[in-house]
Motif scaffolding. Structure first.
Motif, mmCIF file in Angstrom:
data_model
loop_
_atom_site.group_PDB
_atom_site.id
_atom_site.type_symbol
_atom_site.label_atom_id
_atom_site.label_comp_id
_atom_site.label_asym_id
_atom_site.label_seq_id
_atom_site.Cartn_x
_atom_site.Cartn_y
_atom_site.Cartn_z
ATOM 1 N N LEU A 87 -85.735 -71.994 2.358
ATOM 2 C CA LEU A 87 -86.041 -71.930 3.783
ATOM 3 C C LEU A 87 -87.467 -72.435 4.012
ATOM 4 O O LEU A 87 -87.823 -72.782 5.116
ATOM 5 C CB LEU A 87 -85.934 -70.484 4.280
ATOM 6 N N GLY A 88 -88.241 -72.460 2.958
ATOM 7 C CA GLY A 88 -89.629 -72.900 3.053
ATOM 8 C C GLY A 88 -90.546 -71.717 3.272
ATOM 9 O O GLY A 88 -90.106 -70.585 3.460
ATOM 10 N N PRO A 89 -91.834 -71.972 3.243
ATOM 11 C CA PRO A 89 -92.787 -70.868 3.393
ATOM 12 C C PRO A 89 -92.641 -70.134 4.723
ATOM 13 O O PRO A 89 -92.669 -68.907 4.774
ATOM 14 C CB PRO A 89 -94.149 -71.559 3.299
ATOM 15 N N ARG A 90 -92.459 -70.853 5.808
ATOM 16 C CA ARG A 90 -92.351 -70.211 7.117
ATOM 17 C C ARG A 90 -91.048 -69.427 7.240
ATOM 18 O O ARG A 90 -91.030 -68.289 7.728
ATOM 19 C CB ARG A 90 -92.440 -71.263 8.232
ATOM 20 N N GLY A 91 -89.944 -70.008 6.797
ATOM 21 C CA GLY A 91 -88.663 -69.306 6.845
ATOM 22 C C GLY A 91 -88.663 -68.063 5.979
ATOM 23 O O GLY A 91 -88.135 -67.022 6.366
ATOM 24 N N SER A 92 -89.274 -68.157 4.802
ATOM 25 C CA SER A 92 -89.364 -66.997 3.919
ATOM 26 C C SER A 92 -90.231 -65.913 4.541
ATOM 27 O O SER A 92 -89.932 -64.722 4.428
ATOM 28 C CB SER A 92 -89.939 -67.413 2.563
ATOM 29 N N GLU A 93 -91.308 -66.315 5.216
ATOM 30 C CA GLU A 93 -92.180 -65.347 5.872
ATOM 31 C C GLU A 93 -91.430 -64.610 6.988
ATOM 32 O O GLU A 93 -91.519 -63.381 7.102
ATOM 33 C CB GLU A 93 -93.406 -66.046 6.455
ATOM 34 N N VAL A 94 -90.683 -65.343 7.792
ATOM 35 C CA VAL A 94 -89.917 -64.717 8.874
ATOM 36 C C VAL A 94 -88.882 -63.752 8.304
ATOM 37 O O VAL A 94 -88.724 -62.632 8.798
ATOM 38 C CB VAL A 94 -89.248 -65.795 9.759
ATOM 39 N N LEU A 95 -88.177 -64.171 7.250
ATOM 40 C CA LEU A 95 -87.177 -63.311 6.626
ATOM 41 C C LEU A 95 -87.823 -62.045 6.076
ATOM 42 O O LEU A 95 -87.315 -60.935 6.272
ATOM 43 C CB LEU A 95 -86.458 -64.077 5.512
ATOM 44 N N PHE A 96 -88.972 -62.194 5.407
ATOM 45 C CA PHE A 96 -89.678 -61.039 4.858
ATOM 46 C C PHE A 96 -90.153 -60.105 5.962
ATOM 47 O O PHE A 96 -90.029 -58.890 5.851
ATOM 48 C CB PHE A 96 -90.868 -61.480 4.006
ATOM 49 N N MET A 97 -90.687 -60.649 7.039
ATOM 50 C CA MET A 97 -91.195 -59.818 8.128
ATOM 51 C C MET A 97 -90.057 -59.032 8.792
ATOM 52 O O MET A 97 -90.229 -57.873 9.157
ATOM 53 C CB MET A 97 -91.936 -60.668 9.161
ATOM 54 N N ARG A 98 -88.892 -59.649 8.942
ATOM 55 C CA ARG A 98 -87.740 -58.929 9.516
ATOM 56 C C ARG A 98 -87.294 -57.800 8.591
ATOM 57 O O ARG A 98 -86.989 -56.695 9.042
ATOM 58 C CB ARG A 98 -86.587 -59.885 9.772
ATOM 59 N N TRP A 99 -87.264 -58.080 7.305
ATOM 60 C CA TRP A 99 -86.878 -57.058 6.333
ATOM 61 C C TRP A 99 -87.890 -55.919 6.343
ATOM 62 O O TRP A 99 -87.523 -54.743 6.349
ATOM 63 C CB TRP A 99 -86.772 -57.676 4.937
ATOM 64 N N PHE A 100 -89.170 -56.254 6.351
ATOM 65 C CA PHE A 100 -90.229 -55.254 6.321
ATOM 66 C C PHE A 100 -90.208 -54.410 7.596
ATOM 67 O O PHE A 100 -90.376 -53.189 7.542
ATOM 68 C CB PHE A 100 -91.583 -55.938 6.133
ATOM 69 N N ALA A 101 -89.989 -55.046 8.751
ATOM 70 C CA ALA A 101 -89.923 -54.313 10.018
ATOM 71 C C ALA A 101 -88.735 -53.347 10.020
ATOM 72 O O ALA A 101 -88.852 -52.210 10.489
ATOM 73 C CB ALA A 101 -89.823 -55.279 11.188
ATOM 74 N N ALA A 102 -87.597 -53.793 9.485
ATOM 75 C CA ALA A 102 -86.425 -52.919 9.409
ATOM 76 C C ALA A 102 -86.696 -51.735 8.481
ATOM 77 O O ALA A 102 -86.273 -50.610 8.752
ATOM 78 C CB ALA A 102 -85.209 -53.703 8.935
ATOM 79 N N LYS A 103 -87.410 -51.979 7.403
ATOM 80 C CA LYS A 103 -87.745 -50.913 6.466
ATOM 81 C C LYS A 103 -88.685 -49.897 7.115
ATOM 82 O O LYS A 103 -88.538 -48.696 6.926
ATOM 83 C CB LYS A 103 -88.364 -51.513 5.207
ATOM 84 N N LEU A 104 -89.645 -50.378 7.901
ATOM 85 C CA LEU A 104 -90.560 -49.473 8.603
ATOM 86 C C LEU A 104 -89.824 -48.657 9.653
ATOM 87 O O LEU A 104 -90.127 -47.483 9.852
ATOM 88 C CB LEU A 104 -91.695 -50.264 9.252
ATOM 89 N N ASP A 105 -88.860 -49.280 10.344
ATOM 90 C CA ASP A 105 -88.091 -48.563 11.360
ATOM 91 C C ASP A 105 -87.265 -47.435 10.750
ATOM 92 O O ASP A 105 -87.090 -46.391 11.365
ATOM 93 C CB ASP A 105 -87.163 -49.522 12.105
ATOM 94 N N ARG A 106 -86.758 -47.645 9.551
ATOM 95 C CA ARG A 106 -85.959 -46.610 8.882
ATOM 96 C C ARG A 106 -86.813 -45.423 8.458
ATOM 97 O O ARG A 106 -86.321 -44.315 8.334
ATOM 98 C CB ARG A 106 -85.253 -47.180 7.652
ATOM 99 N N GLN A 107 -88.099 -45.649 8.209
ATOM 100 C CA GLN A 107 -88.985 -44.560 7.774
ATOM 101 C C GLN A 107 -89.406 -43.674 8.934
ATOM 102 O O GLN A 107 -89.812 -42.543 8.747
ATOM 103 C CB GLN A 107 -90.221 -45.122 7.080
ATOM 104 N N ASP A 108 -89.342 -44.197 10.146
ATOM 105 C CA ASP A 108 -89.776 -43.407 11.322
ATOM 106 C C ASP A 108 -88.802 -42.352 11.706
ATOM 107 O O ASP A 108 -87.763 -42.132 11.425
ATOM 108 C CB ASP A 108 -90.010 -44.321 12.524
#
Length: 108
Positions: A87-108
């Motif tokens: 996906l490239g650096p930008r696509g990988s960053e977007v994918l990681f940020m979505r995953w990380f945001a979902a992980k943070l939402d589950r902890q709340d």
């Protein structure tokens, strides 16, 4: 070939080995990205830009293989990760940020 093969990636692994399968996955991933750019009319399919996709695919294959090794993934999953890494650096960053945001939402 005495083993049973159920998927295309298993066939590639049996014929070419893991390294070649990794490169095939990386090249296919870059080709899909390039085709999308052609579809958006940002470049020609057989333009000089296509030449520069090869070193990018090799680099992404090396990075993806290192990440797959670090995550201790087996070969079919490693090739999938490498194709996803294209996906490239930008696509990988977007994918990681979505995953990380979902992980943070589950902890709340």
């Amino acid at each position: 070939m005495s083993q049973e093969i159920f998927a295309l990636i298993e066939l590639f692994n049996a014929w070419f080995g893991g390294a070649a399968t990794t490169m095939i996955g990386a090249l296919v991933g870059r080709l899909m990205w390039h085709t999308n750019e052609v579809r958006k009319m940002r470049r020609k399919f057989f333009g000089k830009e296509l030449f520069w996709e090869i070193p990018i695919a090799v680099g992404m294959a090396l990075i993806g293989a290192a990440l797959a090794s670090w995550l201790a993934l087996e070969q079919p999953m490693a090739s999938g990760l490498i194709a996803l890494a294209d996906l490239g650096p930008r696509g990988s960053e977007v994918l990681f940020m979505r995953w990380f945001a979902a992980k943070l939402d589950r902890q709340d």
